[in-house]
Design a protein around this motif. Structure first.
Motif, PDB file in Angstrom:
ATOM      1  N   GLY A  27       0.891  -1.319   0.200  1.00 20.62           N
ATOM      2  CA  GLY A  27      -0.039   0.017  -0.008  1.00 20.62           C
ATOM      3  C   GLY A  27       0.950   1.076  -0.046  1.00 20.62           C
ATOM      4  N   GLU A  28       1.948   1.138   0.865  1.00 19.49           N
ATOM      5  CA  GLU A  28       3.035   2.496   0.720  1.00 19.49           C
ATOM      6  C   GLU A  28       3.512   2.619  -0.601  1.00 19.49           C
ATOM      7  OE1 GLU A  28       6.217   4.038   3.427  1.00 19.49           O
ATOM      8  OE2 GLU A  28       6.418   1.930   3.258  1.00 19.49           O
ATOM      9  N   LYS A  29       3.650   1.687  -1.339  1.00 16.68           N
ATOM     10  CA  LYS A  29       4.371   1.764  -2.506  1.00 16.68           C
ATOM     11  C   LYS A  29       3.264   2.406  -3.705  1.00 16.68           C
ATOM     12  CE  LYS A  29       7.504  -2.179  -2.467  1.00 16.68           C
ATOM     13  NZ  LYS A  29       7.682  -3.250  -2.451  1.00 16.68           N
ATOM     14  N   VAL A  30       1.911   1.922  -3.506  1.00 14.80           N
ATOM     15  CA  VAL A  30       0.983   2.484  -4.195  1.00 14.80           C
ATOM     16  C   VAL A  30       0.791   4.030  -3.869  1.00 14.80           C
ATOM     17  CG1 VAL A  30      -1.555   2.383  -4.940  1.00 14.80           C
ATOM     18  CG2 VAL A  30      -0.141   0.166  -4.744  1.00 14.80           C
ATOM     19  N   PHE A  31       0.667   4.389  -2.837  1.00 12.17           N
ATOM     20  CA  PHE A  31       0.460   5.785  -2.151  1.00 12.17           C
ATOM     21  C   PHE A  31       1.677   6.655  -2.784  1.00 12.17           C
ATOM     22  CE2 PHE A  31       0.552   9.198   0.882  1.00 12.17           C
ATOM     23  CZ  PHE A  31      -0.569   9.512   0.883  1.00 12.17           C
ATOM     24  N   ALA A  32       2.689   6.028  -2.967  1.00 14.62           N
ATOM     25  CA  ALA A  32       3.787   6.910  -3.508  1.00 14.62           C
ATOM     26  C   ALA A  32       3.247   7.968  -4.743  1.00 14.62           C
ATOM     27  CB  ALA A  32       5.290   6.118  -4.218  1.00 14.62           C
ATOM     28  N   GLN A  33       2.536   7.544  -5.513  1.00 12.03           N
ATOM     29  CA  GLN A  33       1.957   8.300  -6.487  1.00 12.03           C
ATOM     30  C   GLN A  33       0.965   9.328  -6.005  1.00 12.03           C
ATOM     31  OE1 GLN A  33      -0.762   6.093  -9.311  1.00 12.03           O
ATOM     32  NE2 GLN A  33      -0.662   4.303  -8.075  1.00 12.03           N
ATOM     33  N   CYS A  34       0.240   9.023  -4.748  1.00 10.37           N
ATOM     34  CA  CYS A  34      -0.575   9.882  -4.362  1.00 10.37           C
ATOM     35  C   CYS A  34       0.074  11.107  -3.416  1.00 10.37           C
ATOM     36  CB  CYS A  34      -1.468   9.133  -3.107  1.00 10.37           C
ATOM     37  SG  CYS A  34      -2.329   7.780  -3.598  1.00 10.37           S
ATOM     38  N   LYS A  35       1.563  11.048  -3.241  1.00  5.85           N
ATOM     39  CA  LYS A  35       2.160  11.825  -2.515  1.00  5.85           C
ATOM     40  C   LYS A  35       2.493  13.388  -3.437  1.00  5.85           C
ATOM     41  CE  LYS A  35       5.053   9.177   0.732  1.00  5.85           C
ATOM     42  NZ  LYS A  35       6.265   8.728   0.901  1.00  5.85           N
ATOM     43  N   ALA A  36       1.932  13.171  -4.683  1.00  3.67           N
ATOM     44  CA  ALA A  36       2.121  14.262  -5.469  1.00  3.67           C
ATOM     45  C   ALA A  36       1.102  15.369  -5.054  1.00  3.67           C
ATOM     46  CB  ALA A  36       1.983  13.924  -6.989  1.00  3.67           C
ATOM     47  N   CYS A  37       0.144  14.824  -4.189  1.00  5.54           N
ATOM     48  CA  CYS A  37      -1.273  15.850  -3.938  1.00  5.54           C
ATOM     49  C   CYS A  37      -1.567  15.626  -2.576  1.00  5.54           C
ATOM     50  CB  CYS A  37      -2.290  15.554  -4.998  1.00  5.54           C
ATOM     51  SG  CYS A  37      -2.055  15.626  -6.515  1.00  5.54           S
ATOM     52  N   HIS A  38      -1.137  14.616  -1.791  1.00  2.39           N
ATOM     53  CA  HIS A  38      -1.511  14.382  -0.603  1.00  2.39           C
ATOM     54  C   HIS A  38      -0.490  13.912   0.267  1.00  2.39           C
ATOM     55  CE1 HIS A  38      -5.901  13.952  -1.825  1.00  2.39           C
ATOM     56  NE2 HIS A  38      -5.263  13.174  -2.674  1.00  2.39           N
ATOM     57  N   ALA A  39      -0.536  14.376   1.654  1.00  2.00           N
ATOM     58  CA  ALA A  39       0.417  13.857   2.519  1.00  2.00           C
ATOM     59  C   ALA A  39      -0.499  12.975   3.654  1.00  2.00           C
ATOM     60  CB  ALA A  39       0.757  15.174   3.497  1.00  2.00           C
ATOM     61  N   ILE A  40       0.086  12.112   4.312  1.00  2.00           N
ATOM     62  CA  ILE A  40      -0.596  11.313   5.402  1.00  2.00           C
ATOM     63  C   ILE A  40      -0.031  11.420   6.560  1.00  2.00           C
ATOM     64  CG2 ILE A  40       0.620   9.245   4.655  1.00  2.00           C
ATOM     65  CD1 ILE A  40      -2.153   7.971   4.777  1.00  2.00           C
ATOM     66  N   GLU A  41       1.049  12.146   6.763  1.00  2.00           N
ATOM     67  CA  GLU A  41       1.427  12.467   8.274  1.00  2.00           C
ATOM     68  C   GLU A  41       0.656  13.441   9.031  1.00  2.00           C
ATOM     69  OE1 GLU A  41       3.958  10.962   5.200  1.00  2.00           O
ATOM     70  OE2 GLU A  41       3.195  13.207   5.320  1.00  2.00           O
ATOM     71  N   LYS A  42       0.577  13.266  10.443  1.00  2.00           N
ATOM     72  CA  LYS A  42      -0.268  13.884  11.293  1.00  2.00           C
ATOM     73  C   LYS A  42       0.476  15.025  11.274  1.00  2.00           C
ATOM     74  CE  LYS A  42      -1.891  13.896  16.046  1.00  2.00           C
ATOM     75  NZ  LYS A  42      -2.050  13.216  17.350  1.00  2.00           N
ATOM     76  N   GLY A  43      -0.359  16.207  11.049  1.00  2.00           N
ATOM     77  CA  GLY A  43       0.179  17.589  11.234  1.00  2.00           C
ATOM     78  C   GLY A  43       0.644  18.248  10.047  1.00  2.00           C
ATOM     79  N   LYS A  44       0.832  17.504   8.988  1.00  2.00           N
ATOM     80  CA  LYS A  44       1.124  17.952   7.739  1.00  2.00           C
ATOM     81  C   LYS A  44       0.195  19.064   7.064  1.00  2.00           C
ATOM     82  CE  LYS A  44       5.273  16.496   5.543  1.00  2.00           C
ATOM     83  NZ  LYS A  44       5.807  15.816   4.449  1.00  2.00           N
ATOM     84  N   ALA A  45       0.358  19.879   6.593  1.00  2.00           N
ATOM     85  CA  ALA A  45      -0.403  20.767   5.811  1.00  2.00           C
ATOM     86  C   ALA A  45      -1.077  19.859   4.378  1.00  2.00           C
ATOM     87  CB  ALA A  45       0.162  21.955   5.214  1.00  2.00           C
ATOM     88  N   ASP A  46      -2.324  20.505   4.186  1.00  2.00           N
ATOM     89  CA  ASP A  46      -2.761  19.973   2.888  1.00  2.00           C
ATOM     90  C   ASP A  46      -2.114  20.547   1.619  1.00  2.00           C
ATOM     91  OD1 ASP A  46      -5.190  19.020   4.270  1.00  2.00           O
ATOM     92  OD2 ASP A  46      -6.134  21.212   4.187  1.00  2.00           O
ATOM     93  N   GLY A  47      -2.165  19.714   0.602  1.00  2.00           N
ATOM     94  CA  GLY A  47      -1.458  19.946  -0.357  1.00  2.00           C
ATOM     95  C   GLY A  47      -2.559  20.439  -1.614  1.00  2.00           C
ATOM     96  N   VAL A  48      -2.502  19.753  -2.594  1.00  2.00           N
ATOM     97  CA  VAL A  48      -3.213  20.179  -4.098  1.00  2.00           C
ATOM     98  C   VAL A  48      -4.597  19.342  -3.266  1.00  2.00           C
ATOM     99  CG1 VAL A  48      -4.165  19.573  -6.315  1.00  2.00           C
ATOM    100  CG2 VAL A  48      -1.554  20.282  -5.644  1.00  2.00           C
ATOM    101  N   GLY A  49      -4.508  18.162  -2.564  1.00  2.00           N
ATOM    102  CA  GLY A  49      -5.654  17.492  -1.839  1.00  2.00           C
ATOM    103  C   GLY A  49      -5.140  17.641  -0.461  1.00  2.00           C
ATOM    104  N   PRO A  50      -6.359  17.203   0.527  1.00  2.00           N
ATOM    105  CA  PRO A  50      -6.068  17.186   1.783  1.00  2.00           C
ATOM    106  C   PRO A  50      -5.210  16.250   2.206  1.00  2.00           C
ATOM    107  CG  PRO A  50      -8.221  16.041   1.134  1.00  2.00           C
ATOM    108  CD  PRO A  50      -7.438  16.532  -0.295  1.00  2.00           C
ATOM    109  N   ASN A  51      -4.777  16.632   3.281  1.00  2.00           N
ATOM    110  CA  ASN A  51      -3.879  15.455   4.089  1.00  2.00           C
ATOM    111  C   ASN A  51      -4.714  14.530   4.747  1.00  2.00           C
ATOM    112  OD1 ASN A  51      -2.539  14.135   6.316  1.00  2.00           O
ATOM    113  ND2 ASN A  51      -1.225  15.873   7.077  1.00  2.00           N
ATOM    114  N   LEU A  52      -4.085  13.085   4.199  1.00  2.00           N
ATOM    115  CA  LEU A  52      -5.159  12.089   4.519  1.00  2.00           C
ATOM    116  C   LEU A  52      -4.783  11.241   5.809  1.00  2.00           C
ATOM    117  CD1 LEU A  52      -5.079  10.490   0.748  1.00  2.00           C
ATOM    118  CD2 LEU A  52      -6.994  11.886   1.882  1.00  2.00           C
ATOM    119  N   TYR A  53      -4.015  11.898   6.697  1.00  2.00           N
ATOM    120  CA  TYR A  53      -3.906  11.233   7.907  1.00  2.00           C
ATOM    121  C   TYR A  53      -5.193  11.477   8.742  1.00  2.00           C
ATOM    122  CZ  TYR A  53      -2.642  10.512  12.851  1.00  2.00           C
ATOM    123  OH  TYR A  53      -2.374   9.867  14.181  1.00  2.00           O
ATOM    124  N   GLY A  54      -5.847   9.959   9.216  1.00  2.00           N
ATOM    125  CA  GLY A  54      -6.984  10.029   9.850  1.00  2.00           C
ATOM    126  C   GLY A  54      -8.373   9.952   9.181  1.00  2.00           C
TER     127      GLY A  54
END
Length: 134
Positions: free
Chosen positions: A36-63
């Motif tokens: 799943g982490e490997k697939v999420f690598a392509q999502c990182k262009a727009c999304h973060a998934i770390e607690k406290g990180k700012a939104d990017g082009v898309g929302p932070n997906l933490y939680g």
């Protein structure tokens, strides 16, 4: 046997019985999480998934897992379609959305074409679920 002694006896018996004992959290499937982490690598262009990180082009997906669509991030400007979708992000809704975002929520801002491979999509949903709970 006095009532106190009976209660204590049954409390000890019930606590020692596997059906009544506290259940441990299920083990994390490391291989599925890694996939799943490997697939999420392509999502990182727009999304973060770390607690406290700012939104990017898309929302932070933490939680995000278990949250209401269009309401997860307090700072992201969701589309009206996403806000009105009424979905709660779970295995089924994430699977549908990640397969074809624009079909699952017509009018979404997410123009990504989707993850067509079932195994990769399942791994991505699992990754989002686990990372949401950290």
């Amino acid at each position: 046997m006095p009532i106190f002694a009976r209660r204590l006896f049954f409390s000890v018996i019930l606590a020692a019985t596997p059906a009544f004992a506290a259940q441990a959290a299920p083990a994390i499937d490391a291989a599925q999480l890694s996939a799943g982490e490997k697939v999420f690598a392509q999502c990182k262009a727009c999304h973060a998934i770390e607690k406290g990180k700012a939104d990017g082009v898309g929302p932070n997906l933490y939680g995000v897992y278990g949250s209401k669509a269009g309401a997860h991030s307090a700072t992201f400007k969701y589309s009206a379609a996403m806000k009105a979708s009424g979905q709660t992000w779970n295995d089924a809704t994430l699977n549908s959305f990640l397969l074809a975002p624009m079909k699952a929520v017509p009018g979404t801002k997410m123009t990504y074409g989707g993850v067509k491979d079932d195994a990769k999509r399942a791994a991505l949903v699992y990754y989002l679920k686990i990372k949401s709970a950290e």
